[in-house]
Design a protein around this motif. Structure first.
Motif, PDB file in Angstrom:
ATOM      1  N   THR A   1      15.417  -0.282  -9.798  1.00  0.00           N
ATOM      2  CA  THR A   1      16.637   0.124  -9.341  1.00  0.00           C
ATOM      3  C   THR A   1      16.946  -0.704  -8.229  1.00  0.00           C
ATOM      4  O   THR A   1      18.121  -1.100  -7.793  1.00  0.00           O
ATOM      5  CB  THR A   1      16.992   1.636  -8.959  1.00  0.00           C
ATOM      6  N   VAL A   2      15.957  -1.252  -7.508  1.00  0.00           N
ATOM      7  CA  VAL A   2      16.115  -2.163  -6.543  1.00  0.00           C
ATOM      8  C   VAL A   2      15.336  -3.590  -6.674  1.00  0.00           C
ATOM      9  O   VAL A   2      14.233  -3.537  -7.202  1.00  0.00           O
ATOM     10  CB  VAL A   2      15.851  -1.706  -4.886  1.00  0.00           C
ATOM     11  N   LYS A   3      15.980  -4.503  -6.195  1.00  0.00           N
ATOM     12  CA  LYS A   3      15.183  -5.905  -6.237  1.00  0.00           C
ATOM     13  C   LYS A   3      14.105  -6.056  -5.114  1.00  0.00           C
ATOM     14  O   LYS A   3      14.659  -5.928  -3.815  1.00  0.00           O
ATOM     15  CB  LYS A   3      15.947  -7.061  -6.343  1.00  0.00           C
ATOM     16  N   MET A   4      13.056  -5.577  -5.356  1.00  0.00           N
ATOM     17  CA  MET A   4      12.118  -5.393  -3.966  1.00  0.00           C
ATOM     18  C   MET A   4      11.734  -6.735  -3.487  1.00  0.00           C
ATOM     19  O   MET A   4      10.590  -7.264  -3.579  1.00  0.00           O
ATOM     20  CB  MET A   4      10.698  -4.568  -4.811  1.00  0.00           C
TER      21      MET A   4
ATOM     22  N   LEU B   1       8.457   8.875   3.145  1.00  0.00           N
ATOM     23  CA  LEU B   1       9.295   8.542   2.102  1.00  0.00           C
ATOM     24  C   LEU B   1       9.126   9.200   0.888  1.00  0.00           C
ATOM     25  O   LEU B   1       8.029   9.705   0.750  1.00  0.00           O
ATOM     26  CB  LEU B   1       9.034   6.750   1.871  1.00  0.00           C
ATOM     27  N   ASN B   2      10.178   9.418   0.066  1.00  0.00           N
ATOM     28  CA  ASN B   2       9.999   9.902  -1.231  1.00  0.00           C
ATOM     29  C   ASN B   2       9.982   8.861  -2.215  1.00  0.00           C
ATOM     30  O   ASN B   2      10.260   7.756  -2.057  1.00  0.00           O
ATOM     31  CB  ASN B   2      11.204  10.829  -1.405  1.00  0.00           C
ATOM     32  N   CYS B   3       9.390   9.152  -3.506  1.00  0.00           N
ATOM     33  CA  CYS B   3       9.289   8.231  -4.593  1.00  0.00           C
ATOM     34  C   CYS B   3      10.621   7.683  -4.890  1.00  0.00           C
ATOM     35  O   CYS B   3      10.614   6.395  -4.994  1.00  0.00           O
ATOM     36  CB  CYS B   3       8.652   8.929  -5.770  1.00  0.00           C
ATOM     37  N   GLU B   4      11.784   8.339  -4.682  1.00  0.00           N
ATOM     38  CA  GLU B   4      12.863   7.806  -5.082  1.00  0.00           C
ATOM     39  C   GLU B   4      13.634   6.878  -4.272  1.00  0.00           C
ATOM     40  O   GLU B   4      14.424   6.293  -4.772  1.00  0.00           O
ATOM     41  CB  GLU B   4      13.936   8.954  -5.687  1.00  0.00           C
ATOM     42  N   THR B   5      13.187   6.960  -3.136  1.00  0.00           N
ATOM     43  CA  THR B   5      13.604   5.901  -1.985  1.00  0.00           C
ATOM     44  C   THR B   5      13.504   4.461  -2.687  1.00  0.00           C
ATOM     45  O   THR B   5      14.286   3.681  -2.445  1.00  0.00           O
ATOM     46  CB  THR B   5      12.963   6.145  -0.761  1.00  0.00           C
ATOM     47  N   CYS B   6      12.284   4.304  -3.193  1.00  0.00           N
ATOM     48  CA  CYS B   6      12.557   2.879  -3.898  1.00  0.00           C
ATOM     49  C   CYS B   6      12.440   2.692  -5.239  1.00  0.00           C
ATOM     50  O   CYS B   6      12.618   1.609  -5.746  1.00  0.00           O
ATOM     51  CB  CYS B   6      10.730   2.292  -3.263  1.00  0.00           C
ATOM     52  N   HIS B   7      11.841   3.865  -5.928  1.00  0.00           N
ATOM     53  CA  HIS B   7      11.938   3.544  -7.493  1.00  0.00           C
ATOM     54  C   HIS B   7      13.487   4.316  -8.038  1.00  0.00           C
ATOM     55  O   HIS B   7      13.525   4.257  -9.241  1.00  0.00           O
ATOM     56  CB  HIS B   7      10.716   4.445  -7.843  1.00  0.00           C
TER      57      HIS B   7
ATOM     58  N   ASN C   1       0.814  -1.375  -0.007  1.00  0.00           N
ATOM     59  CA  ASN C   1      -0.104  -0.058   0.116  1.00  0.00           C
ATOM     60  C   ASN C   1       0.934   1.206   0.115  1.00  0.00           C
ATOM     61  O   ASN C   1       1.582   1.410   1.040  1.00  0.00           O
ATOM     62  CB  ASN C   1      -0.977  -0.035   1.332  1.00  0.00           C
ATOM     63  N   HIS C   2       0.736   2.147  -0.921  1.00  0.00           N
ATOM     64  CA  HIS C   2       1.457   3.406  -0.987  1.00  0.00           C
ATOM     65  C   HIS C   2       1.480   4.222   0.080  1.00  0.00           C
ATOM     66  O   HIS C   2       2.208   5.035   0.537  1.00  0.00           O
ATOM     67  CB  HIS C   2       1.507   4.096  -2.311  1.00  0.00           C
ATOM     68  N   GLN C   3       0.209   4.218   0.491  1.00  0.00           N
ATOM     69  CA  GLN C   3      -0.454   5.482   1.437  1.00  0.00           C
ATOM     70  C   GLN C   3       0.600   5.589   2.657  1.00  0.00           C
ATOM     71  O   GLN C   3       1.083   6.568   2.876  1.00  0.00           O
ATOM     72  CB  GLN C   3      -1.922   5.383   1.327  1.00  0.00           C
ATOM     73  N   PRO C   4       0.474   4.410   3.255  1.00  0.00           N
ATOM     74  CA  PRO C   4       1.302   4.706   4.407  1.00  0.00           C
ATOM     75  C   PRO C   4       2.858   4.967   4.643  1.00  0.00           C
ATOM     76  O   PRO C   4       3.541   5.573   5.334  1.00  0.00           O
ATOM     77  CB  PRO C   4       1.205   3.449   5.299  1.00  0.00           C
ATOM     78  N   HIS C   5       3.419   4.437   3.194  1.00  0.00           N
ATOM     79  CA  HIS C   5       4.914   4.865   3.097  1.00  0.00           C
ATOM     80  C   HIS C   5       5.226   6.247   2.702  1.00  0.00           C
ATOM     81  O   HIS C   5       5.956   6.782   3.256  1.00  0.00           O
ATOM     82  CB  HIS C   5       5.139   3.882   1.898  1.00  0.00           C
ATOM     83  N   LEU C   6       4.127   6.898   1.922  1.00  0.00           N
ATOM     84  CA  LEU C   6       4.276   8.322   1.878  1.00  0.00           C
ATOM     85  C   LEU C   6       3.849   9.061   2.961  1.00  0.00           C
ATOM     86  O   LEU C   6       4.634  10.130   3.410  1.00  0.00           O
ATOM     87  CB  LEU C   6       3.447   8.735   0.670  1.00  0.00           C
ATOM     88  N   GLY C   7       3.074   8.472   3.851  1.00  0.00           N
ATOM     89  CA  GLY C   7       2.715   9.050   5.024  1.00  0.00           C
ATOM     90  C   GLY C   7       3.830   9.039   6.202  1.00  0.00           C
ATOM     91  O   GLY C   7       3.896   9.915   6.929  1.00  0.00           O
ATOM     92  N   ALA C   8       4.663   8.237   6.107  1.00  0.00           N
ATOM     93  CA  ALA C   8       5.912   8.083   6.812  1.00  0.00           C
ATOM     94  C   ALA C   8       6.955   8.826   6.465  1.00  0.00           C
ATOM     95  O   ALA C   8       8.015   8.860   6.771  1.00  0.00           O
ATOM     96  CB  ALA C   8       6.308   6.455   6.991  1.00  0.00           C
TER      97      ALA C   8
END
Ligand code: SF4
Lengths: 737, 171
Positions: free
Chosen positions: B140-143, B122-128, B113-120
């Protein structure tokens, strides 16, 4: 050329394949499709719930459908709806499989190889409409077109009636097997003769202390099973300090009978005798509130309790006990059900049962009998009451004698639903042109020249006045929850387009640009009513709320007492049931009953319903014959033995289920299977017991006496194991299939 | 002799497995071929924010991808001679969705779920990763689960119990 692979080679190949597969990229490629034009307010990944109306049976429950990214995922009951109050039956849940059914027609088709050839040629809608307009214009007389309907949304019924009357033709004829099995037509006639109102009564089960149900499967398929089950739950949870008392009279132990405190395996056709005897005893012994008896003593003038006891094979003492239970209760209701309507003496039996409610002064009293109050919804109630079988027989005769040139069929499948002896299949062959609006190629559509498939109910507009209604005046609205999947077209819009092309009177009678235009105009008539559960400032916001709520209903309950002032005081006739088939050669009564899942067969193409086990026998995916253990041993058959059931009008073969919950002189077979056409899940599975039924009618009501045929049974010596979860012999769980 | 064959087979299998692992990794990080040569870099350099085209990660589990209509909102007038843009227009005209190939993918048993990650925070580029520098979008990362947990278990004490719970992602 076939090449033999040795064991060694096989092992080598397998090892090689494993290594190669292991090396293959383990990343899945997945396509991500955006909306081309996103619907307003849709959030990807979040569900949107749309309110609409269930159309799997005539009850008209309110539904809400969960839609994610434009796809319908789950159907639930609408918690605000006054009829089903958030509950839904199995059939209602399975509606999604109509939408996603792989056997749906995807566009208008012409049966180019001739009727029954199943060779279809796709047509553009403009071409299809050209044909329809041409057929109507070239009729020598407007009475040579007939419209045969089944379960039609109310708005479509209204539009069709307007269309036909402005064209100079007679109104649609409504007939479907489900309604016949429920006795809708006979019930409406009974209300008309007793209360002067041709509609279905509402029984206040929730507040009843005692219920005597005469062949009314009110927890399964009869009338409005979801709202009745809810009410039954309330009754059982002891509103009045007790848990209520239910007595069920039926030749076979149905799921409703199994929920009863007492089940009386009544002789088919003898239900009226029991009701008359109970009434007579109440009068004679001045049981209950004797003050209310006087006006009704004349009704029971011809009744002799001993005779009734002999005829119904129920001892006088038992009848006395029932009379006391019924009369002593503060709120007792007797319900005349569909099982009665399916007998030759159905009309009089139903009258005898309803008379018990008069006698105990339960008409219009809490825990008694009501009619539904139209309130401000009166303008919506041009409800298609199903016509009698006799009415339909007149049409069949006209078709046979070449008086019909064009037959239009919507929402019913008479070739499957009528007894073979009614001769519909021969009659349809003598009609020069047949047009069906079916979404599937069923037995009747297979005999049509042109099929103009309507959208499924989850893709279409409409409304329905629930019948029998709820305690609150209500209209259920229907709206598309998803965009139509295929190039189908709403029959309402087809009629409007045809009217425009015909011009003149017909175009004037149907001035709307499309059905939504018509619906919006009609719905907003309710705007501004002070009784509604909601109101809006403007007509357009009212239209939005109408869709959001899934209809319109009042905030408070508005009961309507039936008018009994005009009841003609005359003795209730005692009429003997008549059966087709000589008792010597056909010793058993055939008891066809609606399947709780497939109902009259319209659910047979939905695998969820096929796979749902029957609540009493746990059988799925097939037809079976229920025999009493005594009957089975006298025939020398056991579980899963295939028997041949023969009536004077036809025969079928099916495996036996030995069922202690049935009279030894009765053979029960569920209705719903035995389709020749209707898609891959329904075809060539089981048999249709209705095909065996004699076309005799109840002379009082003109309804089909579907329970008045006798049969004989012959073992075939073969065995076929049924798919069932458990055996009744207590053998525990068995495998399916 | 037999022994020689066995050693040979063993080496073959080991090489095969190693090659497989490397190939898979390469596949993960390789940019999939898309139906239209879309460049994130061009769009980001033009000053467009992530949330303009992927509007819902703050309010929904999914970030969302732009509707074809949204593309056409600008490309009705911008760069209309570009054959790639003309392809977008032809999808729009025929009412067909563009069949993009997914770049970042979680398996079905993971409820992301994207919502709590942005709520915490995090930026988009942290994961993407720095998508703004990518001409062709790739992962860029193996998730995988280890990577998720790297972050989930390094949280404050009151959060870690909830975030390291199986049911946080596998419902
Ligand atoms: S009772 Fe009839 S209308 Fe209600 S949910 Fe069941 S099938 Fe649908």
């Amino acid at each position: 050329m076939t090449k033999r692979v040795s064991r060694r080679d096989f092992l080598k190949l397998t090892a090689g394949a494993t290594v190669v597969t292991g090396l293959a990229p383990s990343v899945r490629r997945m396509v991500l499709e955006p909306y081309v034009q996103p619907p307003e307010e849709v959030l990807p990944g979040e569900a949107t719930w749309y309110a609409s109306t269930c159309r799997l049976c005539p009850a008209g429950c309110g539904i809400i459908v969960r839609v994610i990214n434009g796809r319908a995922k789950k159907i639930e009951g609408n918690p605000h709806h006054p009829l089903n109050q958030g509950k839904l039956c199995a059939r209602g849940q399975a509606g999604l499989q109509i939408l996603y059914n792989p056997d749906r027609l995807k566009n208008a088709v012409l049966q180019s190889g001739g009727r029954g050839s199943l060779k279809f040629e796709p047509l553009y809608w403009s071409e299809a409409l050209d044909i329809l307009v041409d057929k109507l214009e070239t009729l020598s007389n407007p009475n040579r077109v007939a419209f045969l309907g089944g379960l039609m949304p109310s708005h479509l019924y209204k539009l069709t009636t307007r269309f036909l009357s402005s064209f100079g033709s007679s109104s649609p004829i409504i007939y479907d097997l489900h309604s016949a099995l429920e006795g809708r037509n006979s019930t409406v006639q009974l209300s008309e003769s007793l209360f002067g109102s041709p509609e279905l009564p509402i029984y206040d089960l929730a507040n009843a202390e005692v219920i005597f149900s005469f062949g009314a499967n009110f927890l399964e398929t009869w009338m409005s099973p979801v709202s009745q089950s809810h009410a039954f739950g309330t009754m059982r949870q002891g509103q009045l300090g007790g848990r209520g008392f239910l007595v069920h009279f039926e030749p076979r132990l149905s799921a409703t009978a199994a929920s009863a405190d007492e089940w009386i395996p009544i002789k088919p056709g003898a239900e009226g005798y029991v009701a008359l005897a109970i009434g007579r005893i109440i009068l004679e012994e001045r049981l209950g509130q004797a003050s209310s008896h006087r006006p009704y003593s004349i009704l029971y003038q011809n009744v002799d309790v001993q005779e009734m006891a002999d005829a119904s094979q129920i001892p006088v003492e038992v009848l006395h006990r029932f009379a006391r239970i019924f009369a002593d209760a503060d709120q007792a209701i007797a319900i005349p059900g569909g099982g009665l309507a399916g007998q030759h003496n159905g009309g009089t039996s139903m009258l005898a049962v309803q008379a018990l409610n008069l006698l105990s002064a339960q008409i219009g009293r809490v825990g008694g009998v009501f009619l539904s109050q139209p309130g401000p919804t009166a303008g919506f109630r041009q409800n298609p009451n199903p016509g009698s079988f006799e009415n339909l027989s007149i049409l069949i005769e006209r078709m046979k004698s070449g008086e019909i040139d064009l037959l239009l069929i919507y929402g019913t499948n008479p070739v499957f639903e009528l007894p073979t002896s009614a001769g519909f299949a021969e009659a349809i062959a003598s009609v020069p042109y047949v047009i069906s609006f079916s979404q599937f190629v069923d037995e009747t559509a297979a005999r049509a020249d042109l099929i103009l498939p309507d959208h499924t109910y989850l893709e279409s507009w409409g409304y329905e006045v629930p019948a029998p209604g709820a305690a609150k005046p209500a209209v259920s609205s229907q709206q598309p929850v998803v965009r139509p999947l295929y190039d189908t077209r709403s029959t309402g819009d087809v009629l409007l387009a045809v009217a425009e092309r015909l011009g003149g009177q017909v175009a004037n009678a149907l001035p709307w640009s499309d059905e939504v235009d018509f619906l919006q105009e009609l719905a907003t008539e309710l705007h501004g009513s002070s009784l509604g559960a909601y109101d809006a400032k403007t007509p357009s916001s009212f239209w939005a709320l109408w869709r959001q709520y899934g209809g319109w209903w009042t905030e408070k309950e508005i009961p309507r007492e039936p008018d009994i002032s005009t009841i003609v005081q005359e003795p209730i006739p005692v009429s003997e049931p008549v059966f087709d088939g000589e008792e010597n050669s056909y010793p058993y009564h055939l008891h066809p009953y609606p399947s709780i899942t497939l109902s009259d067969g319209r659910g047979a193409n939905l695998p969820w319903l096929q796979g749902a086990p029957d609540p009493m026998t746990t059988v799925c995916w097939g037809t079976w014959v229920e025999l009493n253990p005594e009957t089975a041993s006298s025939l020398g058959v056991s579980e899963d033995d295939v028997v041949r059931v023969i009536s004077p009008h036809g025969e079928l073969e099916a495996p036996v289920v030995i069922y202690p919950g049935i009279r030894p002189d009765v053979v029960a077979i569920p209705v719903g299977q035995g389709h020749e056409q209707f898609g891959r899940f329904a075809e060539q599975r089981g048999s249709n017991p209705i095909a065996l039924v004699a076309s005799i009618t109840d002379p009082e009501t003109g309804s089909l006496a579907w329970g008045a045929t006798r049969v004989r049974i012959e073992p075939t010596g073969r065995k076929k194991s049924l798919a069932r979860l458990e055996s009744l012999a207590g053998e525990g769980r068995e495998s399916i299939g | 002799m037999k022994r020689f064959w066995l050693i040979g087979l063993f080496i073959l299998v080991v090489v095969g497995v190693i090659a497989g692992v490397i190939l898979t990794r390469v596949q993960v990080y390789a940019a999939p071929e898309q139906p239209i040569a879309y460049s994130h870099q061009v769009h980001v350099e033009a000053g467009i924010q992530c949330l303009f085209c992927h509007p819902s990660p703050l309010k929904s589990p999914l970030a969302g991808i732009p509707s074809v209509q949204k593309c056409m909102g600008c490309h009705n007038v911008i760069d209309t001679d570009n054959p790639e843009i003309q392809q977008v227009a032809s999808y729009y005209e025929s009412g067909e969705p563009i069949p993009w190939i997914r770049v970042n993918l979680q398996p079905d048993f993971v409820y992301f779920n994207h919502q709590p990650h942005l709520g915490a925070g995090l930026n988009c580029e942290t994961c993407h990763g720095d998508v703004g520098q990518m001409d062709v979008t790739r992962q860029t990362v193996k998730m995988d689960m280890g990577w998720c947990l790297d972050c989930h278990i390094n949280q404050s004490d009151e959060k870690v119990g909830r975030l390291a719970d199986c049911l946080a992602c596998h419902k």
